[in-house]
Design a protein around this motif. Structure first.
Motif, PDB file in Angstrom:
ATOM      1  N   MET A 128       0.742  -1.325   0.043  1.00  0.00           N
ATOM      2  CA  MET A 128       0.117  -0.133  -0.081  1.00  0.00           C
ATOM      3  C   MET A 128       0.888   1.136  -0.176  1.00  0.00           C
ATOM      4  O   MET A 128       1.995   1.300   0.594  1.00  0.00           O
ATOM      5  N   GLY A 129       0.397   2.303  -0.672  1.00  0.00           N
ATOM      6  CA  GLY A 129       1.091   3.530  -0.610  1.00  0.00           C
ATOM      7  C   GLY A 129       0.617   4.800  -1.156  1.00  0.00           C
ATOM      8  O   GLY A 129      -0.695   4.658  -1.595  1.00  0.00           O
ATOM      9  N   ASP A 130       1.143   5.827  -0.540  1.00  0.00           N
ATOM     10  CA  ASP A 130       0.491   7.316  -1.073  1.00  0.00           C
ATOM     11  C   ASP A 130       1.952   7.720  -1.605  1.00  0.00           C
ATOM     12  O   ASP A 130       2.514   8.751  -1.122  1.00  0.00           O
ATOM     13  N   TRP A 131       2.015   7.705  -3.089  1.00  0.00           N
ATOM     14  CA  TRP A 131       3.023   8.153  -3.692  1.00  0.00           C
ATOM     15  C   TRP A 131       2.972   9.604  -4.315  1.00  0.00           C
ATOM     16  O   TRP A 131       4.135  10.279  -4.081  1.00  0.00           O
ATOM     17  N   ARG A 132       1.726   9.882  -4.602  1.00  0.00           N
ATOM     18  CA  ARG A 132       1.769  11.382  -5.246  1.00  0.00           C
ATOM     19  C   ARG A 132       2.116  12.368  -4.240  1.00  0.00           C
ATOM     20  O   ARG A 132       2.494  13.353  -4.579  1.00  0.00           O
ATOM     21  N   SER A 133       1.387  12.290  -3.061  1.00  0.00           N
ATOM     22  CA  SER A 133       1.412  13.408  -1.900  1.00  0.00           C
ATOM     23  C   SER A 133       2.637  13.343  -0.904  1.00  0.00           C
ATOM     24  O   SER A 133       3.278  14.101  -0.439  1.00  0.00           O
ATOM     25  N   LEU A 172       2.750  -4.576   4.164  1.00  0.00           N
ATOM     26  CA  LEU A 172       1.866  -5.393   5.051  1.00  0.00           C
ATOM     27  C   LEU A 172       2.147  -6.991   4.946  1.00  0.00           C
ATOM     28  O   LEU A 172       2.222  -7.381   4.137  1.00  0.00           O
ATOM     29  N   ALA A 173       2.361  -7.531   6.169  1.00  0.00           N
ATOM     30  CA  ALA A 173       2.566  -9.138   6.005  1.00  0.00           C
ATOM     31  C   ALA A 173       1.784  -9.780   7.207  1.00  0.00           C
ATOM     32  O   ALA A 173       1.177  -9.257   8.078  1.00  0.00           O
ATOM     33  N   ILE A 174       1.272 -10.922   6.808  1.00  0.00           N
ATOM     34  CA  ILE A 174       0.433 -11.927   7.606  1.00  0.00           C
ATOM     35  C   ILE A 174       1.081 -13.192   7.586  1.00  0.00           C
ATOM     36  O   ILE A 174       1.424 -13.918   6.749  1.00  0.00           O
ATOM     37  N   ASP A 175       1.420 -13.520   8.913  1.00  0.00           N
ATOM     38  CA  ASP A 175       2.127 -14.555   9.426  1.00  0.00           C
ATOM     39  C   ASP A 175       1.339 -15.387  10.312  1.00  0.00           C
ATOM     40  O   ASP A 175       1.300 -14.877  11.470  1.00  0.00           O
ATOM     41  N   SER A 176       0.962 -16.593   9.878  1.00  0.00           N
ATOM     42  CA  SER A 176       0.179 -17.259  10.859  1.00  0.00           C
ATOM     43  C   SER A 176      -1.165 -16.566  11.730  1.00  0.00           C
ATOM     44  O   SER A 176      -1.447 -16.740  12.690  1.00  0.00           O
ATOM     45  N   GLY A 177      -1.710 -15.954  10.521  1.00  0.00           N
ATOM     46  CA  GLY A 177      -2.777 -15.068  11.286  1.00  0.00           C
ATOM     47  C   GLY A 177      -2.534 -13.704  11.763  1.00  0.00           C
ATOM     48  O   GLY A 177      -3.394 -12.876  12.303  1.00  0.00           O
ATOM     49  N   HIS A 178      -1.064 -13.604  12.263  1.00  0.00           N
ATOM     50  CA  HIS A 178      -0.372 -12.305  12.759  1.00  0.00           C
ATOM     51  C   HIS A 178      -0.426 -11.132  11.919  1.00  0.00           C
ATOM     52  O   HIS A 178       0.264 -11.603  10.632  1.00  0.00           O
ATOM     53  N   VAL A 179      -0.908 -10.132  11.873  1.00  0.00           N
ATOM     54  CA  VAL A 179      -0.793  -8.882  10.938  1.00  0.00           C
ATOM     55  C   VAL A 179       0.318  -8.109  11.388  1.00  0.00           C
ATOM     56  O   VAL A 179       0.097  -7.583  12.592  1.00  0.00           O
ATOM     57  N   SER A 180       1.410  -7.605  10.730  1.00  0.00           N
ATOM     58  CA  SER A 180       2.383  -6.617  10.972  1.00  0.00           C
ATOM     59  C   SER A 180       2.723  -5.910   9.888  1.00  0.00           C
ATOM     60  O   SER A 180       2.310  -6.346   8.542  1.00  0.00           O
ATOM     61  N   TYR A 181       3.093  -4.600   9.917  1.00  0.00           N
ATOM     62  CA  TYR A 181       3.517  -3.772   8.754  1.00  0.00           C
ATOM     63  C   TYR A 181       4.817  -3.036   9.147  1.00  0.00           C
ATOM     64  O   TYR A 181       4.974  -2.871  10.424  1.00  0.00           O
ATOM     65  N   THR A 182       5.480  -2.494   8.111  1.00  0.00           N
ATOM     66  CA  THR A 182       6.484  -1.540   8.303  1.00  0.00           C
ATOM     67  C   THR A 182       5.901  -0.400   7.392  1.00  0.00           C
ATOM     68  O   THR A 182       5.802  -0.458   6.110  1.00  0.00           O
ATOM     69  N   ASP A 183       6.379   0.903   7.943  1.00  0.00           N
ATOM     70  CA  ASP A 183       6.063   2.438   6.899  1.00  0.00           C
ATOM     71  C   ASP A 183       7.425   2.877   6.596  1.00  0.00           C
ATOM     72  O   ASP A 183       8.314   2.622   7.200  1.00  0.00           O
ATOM     73  N   MET A 184       7.606   3.283   5.413  1.00  0.00           N
ATOM     74  CA  MET A 184       8.631   3.842   4.791  1.00  0.00           C
ATOM     75  C   MET A 184       8.443   5.111   3.992  1.00  0.00           C
ATOM     76  O   MET A 184       7.242   5.418   3.324  1.00  0.00           O
ATOM     77  N   ASP A 185       9.226   6.068   4.186  1.00  0.00           N
ATOM     78  CA  ASP A 185       8.971   7.367   4.018  1.00  0.00           C
ATOM     79  C   ASP A 185      10.025   7.800   2.604  1.00  0.00           C
ATOM     80  O   ASP A 185      11.585   7.705   3.297  1.00  0.00           O
ATOM     81  N   PHE A 186       9.913   7.675   1.592  1.00  0.00           N
ATOM     82  CA  PHE A 186      11.022   7.840   0.582  1.00  0.00           C
ATOM     83  C   PHE A 186      11.253   9.341   0.242  1.00  0.00           C
ATOM     84  O   PHE A 186      12.230   9.614  -0.652  1.00  0.00           O
ATOM     85  N   ARG A 187      10.629  10.143   0.954  1.00  0.00           N
ATOM     86  CA  ARG A 187      11.033  11.671   0.791  1.00  0.00           C
ATOM     87  C   ARG A 187      12.658  11.837   1.290  1.00  0.00           C
ATOM     88  O   ARG A 187      13.101  12.714   0.861  1.00  0.00           O
ATOM     89  N   PHE A 188      13.021  10.852   1.913  1.00  0.00           N
ATOM     90  CA  PHE A 188      14.372  11.143   2.369  1.00  0.00           C
ATOM     91  C   PHE A 188      15.388  10.120   1.751  1.00  0.00           C
ATOM     92  O   PHE A 188      16.427   9.882   1.997  1.00  0.00           O
ATOM     93  N   ARG A 243      15.700   3.084   0.240  1.00  0.00           N
ATOM     94  CA  ARG A 243      16.387   2.178   1.013  1.00  0.00           C
ATOM     95  C   ARG A 243      17.219   0.829   0.571  1.00  0.00           C
ATOM     96  O   ARG A 243      16.221   0.347  -0.430  1.00  0.00           O
ATOM     97  N   ASP A 244      18.139   0.521   0.990  1.00  0.00           N
ATOM     98  CA  ASP A 244      18.726  -0.547   0.600  1.00  0.00           C
ATOM     99  C   ASP A 244      18.318  -1.949   1.312  1.00  0.00           C
ATOM    100  O   ASP A 244      18.145  -2.925   0.554  1.00  0.00           O
ATOM    101  N   VAL A 245      17.870  -1.705   2.643  1.00  0.00           N
ATOM    102  CA  VAL A 245      17.396  -2.752   3.155  1.00  0.00           C
ATOM    103  C   VAL A 245      15.972  -2.552   3.855  1.00  0.00           C
ATOM    104  O   VAL A 245      15.964  -1.368   4.452  1.00  0.00           O
ATOM    105  N   ILE A 246      15.181  -3.377   3.719  1.00  0.00           N
ATOM    106  CA  ILE A 246      13.771  -3.035   4.531  1.00  0.00           C
ATOM    107  C   ILE A 246      13.450  -4.410   5.234  1.00  0.00           C
ATOM    108  O   ILE A 246      13.579  -5.539   4.955  1.00  0.00           O
ATOM    109  N   ILE A 247      13.228  -4.060   6.504  1.00  0.00           N
ATOM    110  CA  ILE A 247      12.842  -5.055   7.744  1.00  0.00           C
ATOM    111  C   ILE A 247      11.554  -5.174   7.958  1.00  0.00           C
ATOM    112  O   ILE A 247      11.005  -4.116   8.544  1.00  0.00           O
ATOM    113  N   VAL A 248      10.917  -6.041   8.057  1.00  0.00           N
ATOM    114  CA  VAL A 248       9.360  -6.223   8.395  1.00  0.00           C
ATOM    115  C   VAL A 248       9.253  -7.359   9.299  1.00  0.00           C
ATOM    116  O   VAL A 248       9.107  -8.594   9.138  1.00  0.00           O
TER     117      VAL A 248
END
Length: 223
Positions: free
Chosen positions: A1-6, A13-29, A32-37
């Motif tokens: 999911m993303g909001d690229w224009r503004s 978003l990741a679903i693991d054995s029914g557990h939902v987790s997420y990581t947000d990234m801001d590309f204005r800065f 990223r070479d590495v993304i950890i979720v």
């Protein structure tokens, strides 16, 4: 999911054995070479679920779901090591209580890999939802070190309190489905009052006027 224009932001978003987790990234800065979720343990501020406490009390399910720390790592370069670090918060400071290297459990050719490690989860059972915090540390082939966001977790399935900004509260903190009926009935009551109050006031003032107007006439006739 993303909001690229503004916002130039993206959420994985990741679903693991029914557990939902997420990581947000801001590309204005920059990119990223590495993304950890991290997919488990869950962030006790946001991603708990109603059946989580049942999983904790059910030993058979708990051994499968909460018996390992798990994380997804997406990297441009080869990952040399992944480590989980668990901290205990005490008097405003953090003390390292667990540091353990994780093992890759998915195919080595994939850009994204799953890393897991067994842990003694019973040692982190606590009545406080934010006593224990954890983060994932990765080292790539160039020697660069990357860390995930430091986040609290609760093996018991307890939810930590979150300090929201007003916009964050409107989007994520407010349970609009639970507020639907109170808002609807409050709106109807307000609209009804807009009709009832003027009508009641008009009737009251008319009665007051008529009583004042007729009272002198009745007095003169009686005299």
């Amino acid at each position: 999911m993303g909001d690229w224009r503004s916002a130039r932001s993206m959420r994985i978003l990741a679903i693991d054995s029914g557990h939902v987790s997420y990581t947000d990234m801001d590309f204005r800065f920059g990119s990223r070479d590495v993304i950890i979720v991290p997919t488990f343990a869950l962030d006790s501020r946001f991603m708990q679920r109603s059946s989580y406490h049942h999983d904790f009390t059910c030993q058979a399910t708990a051994t499968t779901d909460i018996g390992t720390v798990r994380t997804l790592v997406f990297s441009r370069y080869k990952i040399e090591s992944v480590t989980v670090e668990v901290y205990e918060s005490h008097s405003g400071s953090l003390r390292l209580v667990l540091e353990q290297e994780m093992e890759r459990t998915s195919a080595t050719g994939a850009r994204g890999s799953m890393f897991t490690v067994p842990w003694h989860w019973t040692e982190f059972v606590d009545k406080s939802p934010d006593r224990y915090w954890f983060q994932i540390e990765t080292v790539d082939m160039s020697g660069e070190i990357y860390h995930s966001e430091l986040r609290p977790f609760s093996i018991n399935g307890l939810t930590a309190k979150v300090s929201w900004t007003w916009k964050e509260f409107q989007v994520m903190g407010c349970q609009w489905n639970q507020l639907y009926y109170p808002i609807m009935w409050s709106t109807l009551a307000f609209l009804f009052s807009l009709v009832l109050v003027p009508q009641t006031s008009l009737t009251f003032f008319e009665n007051q006027f008529m009583s004042k107007f007729l009272s002198p006439k009745m007095t003169r006739r009686s005299s």
